[in-house]
Design a protein around this motif. Structure first.
Motif, PDB file in Angstrom:
ATOM      1  N   CYS A   8       0.037   6.708  -2.877  1.00 54.94           N
ATOM      2  CA  CYS A   8       0.658   5.399  -2.651  1.00 54.94           C
ATOM      3  C   CYS A   8       1.852   5.512  -1.719  1.00 54.94           C
ATOM      4  O   CYS A   8       2.035   4.676  -0.821  1.00 54.94           O
ATOM      5  CB  CYS A   8       1.074   4.781  -3.986  1.00 54.94           C
ATOM      6  SG  CYS A   8      -0.312   4.278  -5.022  1.00 54.94           S
ATOM      7  N   LEU A 318      -5.871   0.690  -8.542  1.00 60.08           N
ATOM      8  CA  LEU A 318      -4.999   1.182  -9.611  1.00 60.08           C
ATOM      9  C   LEU A 318      -5.330   0.515 -10.942  1.00 60.08           C
ATOM     10  O   LEU A 318      -5.343   1.169 -11.990  1.00 60.08           O
ATOM     11  CB  LEU A 318      -3.531   0.929  -9.247  1.00 60.08           C
ATOM     12  CG  LEU A 318      -2.942   1.787  -8.130  1.00 60.08           C
ATOM     13  CD1 LEU A 318      -1.564   1.282  -7.730  1.00 60.08           C
ATOM     14  CD2 LEU A 318      -2.863   3.260  -8.555  1.00 60.08           C
ATOM     15  N   TRP A 387       2.222   1.166  -7.829  1.00 60.29           N
ATOM     16  CA  TRP A 387       1.973   2.255  -8.774  1.00 60.29           C
ATOM     17  C   TRP A 387       2.860   2.086 -10.022  1.00 60.29           C
ATOM     18  O   TRP A 387       2.390   2.167 -11.155  1.00 60.29           O
ATOM     19  CB  TRP A 387       2.248   3.599  -8.110  1.00 60.29           C
ATOM     20  CG  TRP A 387       2.245   4.747  -9.086  1.00 60.29           C
ATOM     21  CD1 TRP A 387       3.306   5.194  -9.833  1.00 60.29           C
ATOM     22  CD2 TRP A 387       1.131   5.561  -9.452  1.00 60.29           C
ATOM     23  NE1 TRP A 387       2.926   6.241 -10.628  1.00 60.29           N
ATOM     24  CE2 TRP A 387       1.592   6.491 -10.413  1.00 60.29           C
ATOM     25  CE3 TRP A 387      -0.198   5.614  -9.050  1.00 60.29           C
ATOM     26  CZ2 TRP A 387       0.772   7.446 -10.985  1.00 60.29           C
ATOM     27  CZ3 TRP A 387      -1.026   6.571  -9.616  1.00 60.29           C
ATOM     28  CH2 TRP A 387      -0.546   7.466 -10.564  1.00 60.29           C
TER      29      TRP A 387
END
Length: 412
Positions: A8, A318, A387
């Protein structure tokens, strides 16, 4: 391979043309991640200074002379020109004024005047309420008949009778972020002799839009979401030049007069989209919007779309990898071309979960009946932030924190 935090962070190194623009915005509260650009966009860092200048130099010192010495009256056109490339329009096609709902009403009435004797408005049944309310108000007053559209696939049938004046569509659904194919819909509407009217509130400033390229007739949109114009910012309207002088505006005001300060007893509509201006512009609100406009003048719309795609695709990946098995489902389309400004999740307890996330520093929103909406702004949000946000979400789901009574109260 599953995405890692390092992945990320690496993705944040891309899209060089947008690099540096993030620093043009205020960061917000410490340790708080903002994914609510579909409700209110981030504040440009110099917005307070711009508003203070209006207060001091304009109001306190110049007062009435401010209208002559400053550019207050030119702002609807200047702001429209600044955001025009973001929506695929020409500078002369766009004006910033009033609210989305008022502009929706004005352009529905304008379309009906252009299309007389046709008087049918096709409007989505499940759409942002104000859009439908505006059409219902016109019908209630006897100015039109409504034909409701339950699915875009039913558009040909709705157009088939040949009596439709205008088709009002939301480019992006405010709940699940489904994005309609503007070019396809416009072609169908145009072939039936009707006009298209698009609400761009959940797409302008987030994804690529081509109003001129898809031959759209009319459009409106919100100024305070992705466009970052500030709370309650003026909205915008777009009129294709082939229609701009085809009829009088629905609301005739002195700012839409051909000679504003002549104070003539009779109304003469101004040329082009200036006729859709009505009353005295909100100077302070325009000053805040001007801070955002200064940024938008430097943004490549295609780079913006690419960044938004990367953020949205990363968020979905994610969520797939870290939140499976907790009762959360993706409600938005996976394909970027069919997805608007936000990513929506379906969860039976979306509203309290949204409150729990806000309490833990992840600002998102929920909409009935069960939509949880993440709306990263492409100019300020980072992949690293995504994230962190998904990690916090997973923790809350594991602990079933949304059951806490503190999070049961309704919120905007």
């Amino acid at each position: 391979m599953p995405l890692t935090l390092a992945d990320c962070i690496a993705r944040d190194g891309g899209n060089a043309s947008l690099r540096g623009l993030r620093e043009r915005f205020a960061p917000g509260a410490p340790d708080t991640l903002y994914f609510d650009a579909n409700s209110i966009g981030p504040m440009p860092a110099d917005a307070p200074a711009r508003m203070q200048a209006v207060l001091q130099q304009g109001w306190a010192e110049a007062r009435r002379r401010g209208w002559n010495e400053l550019d207050w009256l030119e702002q609807p056109a200047k702001l429209g020109a600044a955001i025009a490339p973001v929506i695929g329009a020409q500078a002369e096609d766009v004006r910033v004024a009033d609210s989305t709902s008022i502009n929706q009403y004005k352009l529905l009435r304008f379309a009906l005047a252009l299309q007389a004797p046709r008087r049918v408005i096709v409007v989505q049944r499940d759409v942002f309420p104000s859009n439908r309310y505006a059409a219902e108000g016109i019908a209630q007053a006897g100015g039109a008949e409504l034909r409701f559209l339950d699915d875009i696939a039913a558009l040909p049938a709705a157009l088939a009778p040949g009596d439709v004046a205008v088709v009002a569509l939301s480019h992006v659904d405010y709940r699940d972020s489904t994005r309609l194919d503007m070019a396809s819909a416009n072609a169908q509407v145009r072939a039936a002799g009707a006009l298209s009217l698009w609400d761009l509130s959940h797409s302008a400033g987030a994804v690529a839009i081509a109003l001129r390229g898809t031959d759209s007739d009319l459009a409106v949109g919100c100024g305070y979401k992705y466009l970052c114009g500030g709370p309650g910012a003026p909205a915008f309207l777009y009129v294709h030049p082939r229609h701009a002088e085809g009829a009088w505006p629905a609301v005739c005001g002195w700012m839409g007069h051909a000679d504003t300060f002549a104070f003539e007893p009779d109304y003469r509509p101004a040329p082009g989209p200036d006729r859709f201006l009505v009353g005295t512009p909100p100077v302070l609100a325009q000053a805040a919007f001007a801070a955002a406009a200064a940024v938008w003048r430097e943004v490549d719309p295609q780079a913006l779309d690419a960044q938004h795609r990367s953020l949205g695709d990363t968020l979905i990946q994610l969520l797939d990898e870290q939140c499976a098995g907790f009762g959360i489902e993706l409600a938005s389309p996976r394909e970027h071309a069919r997805r608007g400004g936000h990513v929506a999740l379906r969860f039976a307890h979306a509203a309290p979960l949204a409150q729990a996330l806000v309490h833990h520093g992840v600002v998102v929103s929920a909409r009935k009946p069960e939509a949880l909406r993440f709306a990263p702004h492409p100019l300020t949000a980072t992949h690293e932030q995504l994230w962190t946000a998904v990690a916090r979400l997973r923790d809350l789901l594991q602990r079933e924190a949304w059951r806490d009574p503190r999070y049961q109260q309704a919120s905007v």
